[in-house]
Design a protein around this motif. Structure first.
Motif, PDB file in Angstrom:
ATOM      1  N   UNK A 112      30.046  -4.346  23.766  1.00 55.44           N
ATOM      2  CA  UNK A 112      29.751  -2.982  23.334  1.00 55.44           C
ATOM      3  C   UNK A 112      28.439  -2.524  23.969  1.00 55.44           C
ATOM      4  N   UNK A 113      28.170  -1.241  23.891  1.00 60.14           N
ATOM      5  CA  UNK A 113      26.928  -0.684  24.419  1.00 60.14           C
ATOM      6  C   UNK A 113      25.720  -1.348  23.777  1.00 60.14           C
ATOM      7  N   UNK A 114      25.727  -1.495  22.450  1.00 57.11           N
ATOM      8  CA  UNK A 114      24.595  -2.084  21.747  1.00 57.11           C
ATOM      9  C   UNK A 114      24.420  -3.557  22.075  1.00 57.11           C
ATOM     10  N   UNK A 115      25.536  -4.267  22.298  1.00 58.97           N
ATOM     11  CA  UNK A 115      25.448  -5.683  22.651  1.00 58.97           C
ATOM     12  C   UNK A 115      24.822  -5.844  24.030  1.00 58.97           C
ATOM     13  N   UNK A 116      25.291  -5.058  24.992  1.00 58.60           N
ATOM     14  CA  UNK A 116      24.707  -5.150  26.338  1.00 58.60           C
ATOM     15  C   UNK A 116      23.228  -4.780  26.316  1.00 58.60           C
ATOM     16  N   UNK A 117      22.858  -3.828  25.456  1.00 61.31           N
ATOM     17  CA  UNK A 117      21.468  -3.408  25.375  1.00 61.31           C
ATOM     18  C   UNK A 117      20.552  -4.478  24.790  1.00 61.31           C
ATOM     19  N   UNK A 118      21.120  -5.475  24.104  1.00 60.17           N
ATOM     20  CA  UNK A 118      20.289  -6.585  23.635  1.00 60.17           C
ATOM     21  C   UNK A 118      19.888  -7.500  24.781  1.00 60.17           C
ATOM     22  N   UNK A 133       1.431  12.418  43.023  1.00 65.23           N
ATOM     23  CA  UNK A 133       0.325  13.136  42.391  1.00 65.23           C
ATOM     24  C   UNK A 133       0.316  13.065  40.879  1.00 65.23           C
ATOM     25  N   UNK A 134       0.966  12.044  40.314  1.00 64.50           N
ATOM     26  CA  UNK A 134       0.968  11.848  38.864  1.00 64.50           C
ATOM     27  C   UNK A 134       0.270  10.540  38.508  1.00 64.50           C
ATOM     28  N   UNK A 135      -0.272  10.491  37.309  1.00 66.86           N
ATOM     29  CA  UNK A 135      -0.742   9.233  36.738  1.00 66.86           C
ATOM     30  C   UNK A 135       0.146   8.905  35.544  1.00 66.86           C
ATOM     31  N   UNK A 136       0.479   7.628  35.391  1.00 65.89           N
ATOM     32  CA  UNK A 136       1.337   7.192  34.290  1.00 65.89           C
ATOM     33  C   UNK A 136       0.473   6.990  33.055  1.00 65.89           C
ATOM     34  N   UNK A 137       0.815   7.693  31.975  1.00 70.00           N
ATOM     35  CA  UNK A 137       0.057   7.553  30.732  1.00 70.00           C
ATOM     36  C   UNK A 137       0.765   6.683  29.699  1.00 70.00           C
ATOM     37  N   UNK A 138       2.076   6.590  29.792  1.00 66.55           N
ATOM     38  CA  UNK A 138       2.798   5.758  28.829  1.00 66.55           C
ATOM     39  C   UNK A 138       4.192   5.494  29.375  1.00 66.55           C
ATOM     40  N   UNK A 139       4.814   4.455  28.843  1.00 69.22           N
ATOM     41  CA  UNK A 139       6.158   4.074  29.258  1.00 69.22           C
ATOM     42  C   UNK A 139       6.817   3.353  28.099  1.00 69.22           C
ATOM     43  N   UNK A 140       8.018   3.773  27.747  1.00 66.05           N
ATOM     44  CA  UNK A 140       8.750   3.106  26.682  1.00 66.05           C
ATOM     45  C   UNK A 140      10.182   2.834  27.143  1.00 66.05           C
ATOM     46  N   UNK A 141      10.797   1.843  26.519  1.00 63.33           N
ATOM     47  CA  UNK A 141      12.197   1.528  26.755  1.00 63.33           C
ATOM     48  C   UNK A 141      12.946   1.847  25.462  1.00 63.33           C
ATOM     49  N   UNK A 142      13.609   3.000  25.387  1.00 58.47           N
ATOM     50  CA  UNK A 142      14.312   3.373  24.151  1.00 58.47           C
ATOM     51  C   UNK A 142      15.218   2.252  23.671  1.00 58.47           C
ATOM     52  N   UNK A 143      15.123   1.931  22.389  1.00 55.31           N
ATOM     53  CA  UNK A 143      15.821   0.774  21.843  1.00 55.31           C
ATOM     54  C   UNK A 143      17.244   1.148  21.448  1.00 55.31           C
ATOM     55  N   UNK A 144      18.203   0.500  22.083  1.00 55.40           N
ATOM     56  CA  UNK A 144      19.614   0.705  21.758  1.00 55.40           C
ATOM     57  C   UNK A 144      20.283  -0.588  21.306  1.00 55.40           C
ATOM     58  N   UNK A 145      19.541  -1.682  21.282  1.00 57.65           N
ATOM     59  CA  UNK A 145      20.094  -2.967  20.858  1.00 57.65           C
ATOM     60  C   UNK A 145      20.328  -2.982  19.351  1.00 57.65           C
ATOM     61  N   UNK A 146      21.364  -3.697  18.944  1.00 54.25           N
ATOM     62  CA  UNK A 146      21.651  -3.870  17.524  1.00 54.25           C
ATOM     63  C   UNK A 146      22.051  -5.314  17.273  1.00 54.25           C
ATOM     64  N   UNK A 147      21.487  -5.884  16.231  1.00 52.44           N
ATOM     65  CA  UNK A 147      21.826  -7.271  15.885  1.00 52.44           C
ATOM     66  C   UNK A 147      23.307  -7.366  15.520  1.00 52.44           C
ATOM     67  N   UNK A 148      23.925  -8.453  15.962  1.00 47.52           N
ATOM     68  CA  UNK A 148      25.323  -8.733  15.647  1.00 47.52           C
ATOM     69  C   UNK A 148      26.287  -7.655  16.160  1.00 47.52           C
TER      70      UNK A 148
END
Length: 255
Positions: A223-229, A203-218
């Motif tokens: 690490x968590x940030x590396x896997x998130x890339x 009974x819901x309609x989706x209005x928005x969807x985001x993927x929180x950014x945890x990636x970090x260059x280099x």
């Protein structure tokens, strides 16, 4: 986790409480003010979520399975003079709450701990008023499928997508694994048809969807940030409760 002072179990800081909406609503989904709104913080004990929404002026109810986590909410409420209700129960059983009681339901990452999201979404739909918001965050299916040690080709898929059994825990708690999988937790993978389709069927309609950014260059390998890339760990969904179309349709007057 509560006894150990895990970061997820720490109340908001003075600085955060001075600007609560900018902390909890960086996407602007709540519309600028929630003063007087009835907010359910679901599976969100620990003193942080409840204090931030109470500081923003909402009437807060917090639900959690853990009595130790809810005790932290009680302590924060007493220290700061916040009025809030606490309820110890599972996210699949909200029978202690009334139909269409809430304007907003806030649900941090926790659906991975239940075998099926269908009963959870059904209960949330029941307690959310027509037009109300349900904002939830979930573990991405692929994040639970993939390994935690990087190979020359990235992070390999280790587990089947179509599964009913819990996802096996990591063999080695690498830096990325320790931030993504709680030690000793039993977790289930929920496919996109369970998450997005399940919300729509409830009974819901989706209005928005985001993927929180945890990636970090280099970032350091493994690490968590590396896997998130390579693999986004979470998804955040804004859904709105729809009402009965027939009931909401304006009456036709025939002269």
């Amino acid at each position: 986790m509560a006894d150990a002072g895990n970061p997820l179990c720490r109340p908001a800081t003075e600085e955060e409480l001075s600007r609560p909406l900018s902390v909890v609503d960086q996407a602007g989904w709540l519309g600028g003010s929630i003063a007087g709104k009835r907010v359910l913080c679901l599976a969100a004990g620990g003193g942080r979520q409840s204090s931030l929404y109470a500081a923003a002026g909402a009437e807060v109810t917090v639900v959690d399975l853990s009595g130790a986590m809810l005790e932290l909410d009680r302590q924060v409420a007493a220290q700061r003079g916040y009025r809030m209700r606490v309820l110890q129960t599972t996210m699949e059983d909200l029978s202690g709450l009334s139909n269409a009681e809430f304007d907003i339901v806030i649900h941090p990452v926790s659906t991975c701990y239940v075998p099926s999201v269908a009963p959870v979404f059904a209960e949330i739909a029941r307690v959310t008023r027509p037009g109300g918001l349900y904002i939830s965050q979930h573990k991405q299916p692929i994040s639970l499928q993939a390994g935690y040690q990087r190979s020359a080709d990235g992070y390999p898929i280790r587990h089947a997508y179509y599964r009913d059994a819990p996802v096996p825990p990591p063999a080695v708690m690498s830096p990325s694994a320790s931030r993504l999988r709680e030690q000793g937790a039993v977790e289930f993978l929920h496919r996109w048809e369970d998450l997005i389709g399940g919300l729509c069927r409830s009974g819901f309609v989706i209005e928005d969807l985001i993927e929180p950014l945890h990636a970090k260059a280099n970032a350091v390998a493994n690490s968590f940030a590396d896997r998130a890339t390579y693999i986004p760990p979470y998804v955040r969904i804004k859904a709105r409760r729809i009402g009965d179309a027939a009931a909401e349709r304006p009456a036709i007057v025939i002269a």
